[in-house]
Design a protein around this motif. Structure first.
Motif, PDB file in Angstrom:
ATOM      1  N   UNK A 159       4.695 -22.566  -5.940  1.00  0.00           N
ATOM      2  CA  UNK A 159       4.800 -22.068  -7.311  1.00  0.00           C
ATOM      3  C   UNK A 159       3.546 -21.301  -7.706  1.00  0.00           C
ATOM      4  N   UNK A 160       2.391 -21.880  -7.406  1.00  0.00           N
ATOM      5  CA  UNK A 160       1.125 -21.266  -7.790  1.00  0.00           C
ATOM      6  C   UNK A 160       0.954 -19.885  -7.164  1.00  0.00           C
ATOM      7  N   UNK A 161       1.237 -19.766  -5.864  1.00  0.00           N
ATOM      8  CA  UNK A 161       1.044 -18.496  -5.175  1.00  0.00           C
ATOM      9  C   UNK A 161       2.099 -17.466  -5.594  1.00  0.00           C
ATOM     10  N   UNK A 162       3.331 -17.907  -5.779  1.00  0.00           N
ATOM     11  CA  UNK A 162       4.382 -16.993  -6.208  1.00  0.00           C
ATOM     12  C   UNK A 162       4.069 -16.409  -7.585  1.00  0.00           C
ATOM     13  N   UNK A 163       3.636 -17.253  -8.496  1.00  0.00           N
ATOM     14  CA  UNK A 163       3.266 -16.787  -9.832  1.00  0.00           C
ATOM     15  C   UNK A 163       2.058 -15.854  -9.787  1.00  0.00           C
ATOM     16  N   UNK A 164       1.115 -16.168  -8.913  1.00  0.00           N
ATOM     17  CA  UNK A 164      -0.088 -15.330  -8.801  1.00  0.00           C
ATOM     18  C   UNK A 164       0.275 -13.911  -8.384  1.00  0.00           C
ATOM     19  N   UNK A 165       1.189 -13.770  -7.454  1.00  0.00           N
ATOM     20  CA  UNK A 165       1.592 -12.443  -6.979  1.00  0.00           C
ATOM     21  C   UNK A 165       2.230 -11.641  -8.109  1.00  0.00           C
ATOM     22  N   UNK A 166       3.098 -12.262  -8.879  1.00  0.00           N
ATOM     23  CA  UNK A 166       3.762 -11.542  -9.972  1.00  0.00           C
ATOM     24  C   UNK A 166       2.773 -11.175 -11.075  1.00  0.00           C
ATOM     25  N   UNK A 167       1.808 -12.060 -11.351  1.00  0.00           N
ATOM     26  CA  UNK A 167       0.790 -11.723 -12.348  1.00  0.00           C
ATOM     27  C   UNK A 167      -0.066 -10.558 -11.867  1.00  0.00           C
ATOM     28  N   UNK A 168      -0.347 -10.533 -10.576  1.00  0.00           N
ATOM     29  CA  UNK A 168      -1.129  -9.457  -9.989  1.00  0.00           C
ATOM     30  C   UNK A 168      -0.412  -8.118 -10.186  1.00  0.00           C
ATOM     31  N   UNK A 169       0.885  -8.097  -9.892  1.00  0.00           N
ATOM     32  CA  UNK A 169       1.658  -6.865 -10.071  1.00  0.00           C
ATOM     33  C   UNK A 169       1.729  -6.462 -11.548  1.00  0.00           C
ATOM     34  N   UNK A 170       1.924  -7.436 -12.403  1.00  0.00           N
ATOM     35  CA  UNK A 170       2.035  -7.164 -13.833  1.00  0.00           C
ATOM     36  C   UNK A 170       0.792  -6.467 -14.367  1.00  0.00           C
ATOM     37  N   UNK A 171      -0.358  -6.784 -13.802  1.00  0.00           N
ATOM     38  CA  UNK A 171      -1.617  -6.218 -14.280  1.00  0.00           C
ATOM     39  C   UNK A 171      -1.669  -4.704 -14.108  1.00  0.00           C
ATOM     40  N   UNK A 172      -0.897  -4.174 -13.146  1.00  0.00           N
ATOM     41  CA  UNK A 172      -0.953  -2.725 -12.902  1.00  0.00           C
ATOM     42  C   UNK A 172      -0.625  -1.919 -14.149  1.00  0.00           C
ATOM     43  N   UNK A 173       0.340  -2.384 -14.929  1.00  0.00           N
ATOM     44  CA  UNK A 173       0.794  -1.629 -16.091  1.00  0.00           C
ATOM     45  C   UNK A 173       0.340  -2.230 -17.413  1.00  0.00           C
ATOM     46  N   UNK A 174      -0.560  -3.203 -17.357  1.00  0.00           N
ATOM     47  CA  UNK A 174      -1.091  -3.783 -18.584  1.00  0.00           C
ATOM     48  C   UNK A 174      -2.018  -2.788 -19.270  1.00  0.00           C
ATOM     49  N   UNK A 175      -1.764  -2.536 -20.549  1.00  0.00           N
ATOM     50  CA  UNK A 175      -2.624  -1.641 -21.310  1.00  0.00           C
ATOM     51  C   UNK A 175      -3.850  -2.429 -21.765  1.00  0.00           C
ATOM     52  N   UNK A 176      -4.955  -2.202 -21.085  1.00  0.00           N
ATOM     53  CA  UNK A 176      -6.171  -2.967 -21.349  1.00  0.00           C
ATOM     54  C   UNK A 176      -6.651  -2.799 -22.784  1.00  0.00           C
ATOM     55  N   UNK A 177      -6.626  -1.565 -23.285  1.00  0.00           N
ATOM     56  CA  UNK A 177      -7.146  -1.282 -24.615  1.00  0.00           C
ATOM     57  C   UNK A 177      -6.370  -2.033 -25.694  1.00  0.00           C
ATOM     58  N   UNK A 178      -5.047  -1.949 -25.646  1.00  0.00           N
ATOM     59  CA  UNK A 178      -4.236  -2.534 -26.712  1.00  0.00           C
ATOM     60  C   UNK A 178      -3.954  -4.017 -26.506  1.00  0.00           C
ATOM     61  N   UNK A 179      -4.053  -4.482 -25.275  1.00  0.00           N
ATOM     62  CA  UNK A 179      -3.864  -5.916 -25.053  1.00  0.00           C
ATOM     63  C   UNK A 179      -5.131  -6.687 -25.394  1.00  0.00           C
ATOM     64  N   UNK A 180      -6.260  -5.994 -25.340  1.00  0.00           N
ATOM     65  CA  UNK A 180      -7.530  -6.651 -25.606  1.00  0.00           C
ATOM     66  C   UNK A 180      -8.013  -7.521 -24.462  1.00  0.00           C
ATOM     67  N   UNK A 181      -7.328  -7.428 -23.311  1.00  0.00           N
ATOM     68  CA  UNK A 181      -7.678  -8.291 -22.173  1.00  0.00           C
ATOM     69  C   UNK A 181      -8.585  -7.514 -21.220  1.00  0.00           C
ATOM     70  N   UNK A 182      -9.796  -7.341 -21.625  1.00  0.00           N
ATOM     71  CA  UNK A 182     -10.756  -6.552 -20.853  1.00  0.00           C
ATOM     72  C   UNK A 182     -11.054  -7.170 -19.491  1.00  0.00           C
ATOM     73  N   UNK A 183     -10.849  -8.465 -19.378  1.00  0.00           N
ATOM     74  CA  UNK A 183     -11.133  -9.149 -18.101  1.00  0.00           C
ATOM     75  C   UNK A 183     -10.132  -8.752 -17.014  1.00  0.00           C
ATOM     76  N   UNK A 184      -9.052  -8.072 -17.408  1.00  0.00           N
ATOM     77  CA  UNK A 184      -8.028  -7.684 -16.434  1.00  0.00           C
ATOM     78  C   UNK A 184      -8.300  -6.330 -15.777  1.00  0.00           C
ATOM     79  N   UNK A 185      -9.382  -5.683 -16.157  1.00  0.00           N
ATOM     80  CA  UNK A 185      -9.660  -4.348 -15.615  1.00  0.00           C
ATOM     81  C   UNK A 185      -9.746  -4.382 -14.092  1.00  0.00           C
ATOM     82  N   UNK A 186     -10.476  -5.352 -13.564  1.00  0.00           N
ATOM     83  CA  UNK A 186     -10.627  -5.443 -12.112  1.00  0.00           C
ATOM     84  C   UNK A 186      -9.291  -5.693 -11.428  1.00  0.00           C
ATOM     85  N   UNK A 187      -8.490  -6.619 -11.988  1.00  0.00           N
ATOM     86  CA  UNK A 187      -7.187  -6.911 -11.394  1.00  0.00           C
ATOM     87  C   UNK A 187      -6.261  -5.699 -11.482  1.00  0.00           C
ATOM     88  N   UNK A 188      -6.340  -4.980 -12.589  1.00  0.00           N
ATOM     89  CA  UNK A 188      -5.498  -3.788 -12.777  1.00  0.00           C
ATOM     90  C   UNK A 188      -5.804  -2.740 -11.704  1.00  0.00           C
TER      91      UNK A 188
END
Length: 316
Positions: A159-188
């Motif tokens: 479960x942990x690894x499967x969820x990690x992969x999907x979160x990793x992919x999700x980060x590609x299209x995360x809008x850093x500016x409007x989400x306010x999640x600046x910590x995701x820049x590296x993952x994105x």
């Protein structure tokens, strides 16, 4: 509202009071489109000998209300992973416009652990997702039921690894500016590079393969592991037989042992209505315009609300 491929009973689209709750005409239109999607899915599954059942709140509504839970805004379908894979194999060609069978293999940018069937001529947009590039028409959810490993460490790790992969992919299209999640820049940035090198589908497939590691023949329980993890464990024999019951004006397939299923998910008093919120948050529905037309409006309003909140914080 758009033209549907089903005949609605007279008065179905009218505002209605159910169990002391008023269902507005606008939501009845959403229901009608979802019913059309559900009917089409049932037809495709019958044609391809694929076993499916309504699940979650839809199953609860079918048993308790003989239709929608009055305050619900979606339809849930479930099938064992083997049946789900059959649908994945035929889905792309089995559904024609305006129907769109959505998963990570048919719509790059889509990273959820389950499929959805959408109507592309409509809109069901979560404001926070208005920056995402995938189809955002009105939908029904299609969940795979995966075998749950007997070994606890394997259960947790998959479960942990499967969820990690999907979160990793999700980060590609995360809008850093409007989400306010600046910590995701590296993952994105890493996700962008990985998708460019290996392909969206190939990376996503690894998350599903982890959940396929255990055969249903070697376990006692199944669960919607890609959505609720192992929160609700269902004895696999609940799904041995299927019966058809009323849901609004159509018949839908349900596990014959639906009482056991509903008791696990909702408790032994599941027949007592409780006005709970839905899982989807504040969706922006439009039953007459395509999501392509509505997305810019939702995105603009979402930006405005974020800037307003930011200004209120600064002003304090």
């Amino acid at each position: 509202m758009i033209k549907l491929n089903i005949d609605l009973p007279e008065g179905f689209l009218d505002e209605e009071e159910r169990d002391g709750y008023v269902v507005p005409a606008e939501m009845k239109q959403v229901w009608a489109i979802q019913m059309d999607l559900l009917s089409r899915l049932i037809d495709v599954c019958r044609q391809n000998n694929i076993k499916m059942w309504v699940g979650g709140g839809t199953l609860l509504g079918a048993v308790r209300h003989h239709g929608y839970i009055p305050w619900d805004d979606d339809v849930d379908v479930m099938m064992l992973r083997e049946e789900y894979d059959k649908l994945m194999a035929v889905g792309k060609d089995a559904f024609e416009q305006p129907y769109f069978f959505q998963n990570a293999y048919t719509d790059s940018g889509y990273s959820l652990g389950h499929a959805q069937l959408r109507n592309s001529q409509t809109a069901a947009i979560r404001p926070a997702d208005s920056f995402k590039p995938y189809n955002q028409g009105i939908f029904i959810d299609i969940f795979p039921l995966d075998a749950v490993p007997e070994d606890l460490s394997l259960r947790v790790s998959t479960i942990k690894e499967s969820n990690r992969i999907r979160r990793f992919l999700k980060a590609r299209d995360t809008n850093i500016l409007y989400s306010g999640r600046l910590t995701l820049i590296g993952r994105k940035l890493k996700a962008r590079s990985a998708v460019k090198k290996h392909g969206w589908s190939n990376i996503y497939r690894k998350s599903e393969d982890l959940l396929r590691r255990v055969s249903i023949d070697d376990c006692r329980y199944v669960a919607v592991r890609s959505f609720t993890d192992d929160k609700f464990l269902f004895d696999k024999h609940i799904f041995d037989e299927t019966v058809w019951i009323d849901f609004e004006y159509i018949k839908v397939p349900v596990p014959k042992k639906y009482h056991e299923f509903l008791t696990v998910q909702y408790g032994s008093d599941y027949m007592t209505p409780r006005h709970d919120s839905t899982n989807h948050g504040e969706l922006v529905f439009d039953t007459s315009r395509s999501y392509k037309e509505v997305l810019p409006e939702v995105r603009k309003a979402f930006k405005h609300s974020l800037f307003k909140r930011l200004w209120e914080k600064i002003s304090k």
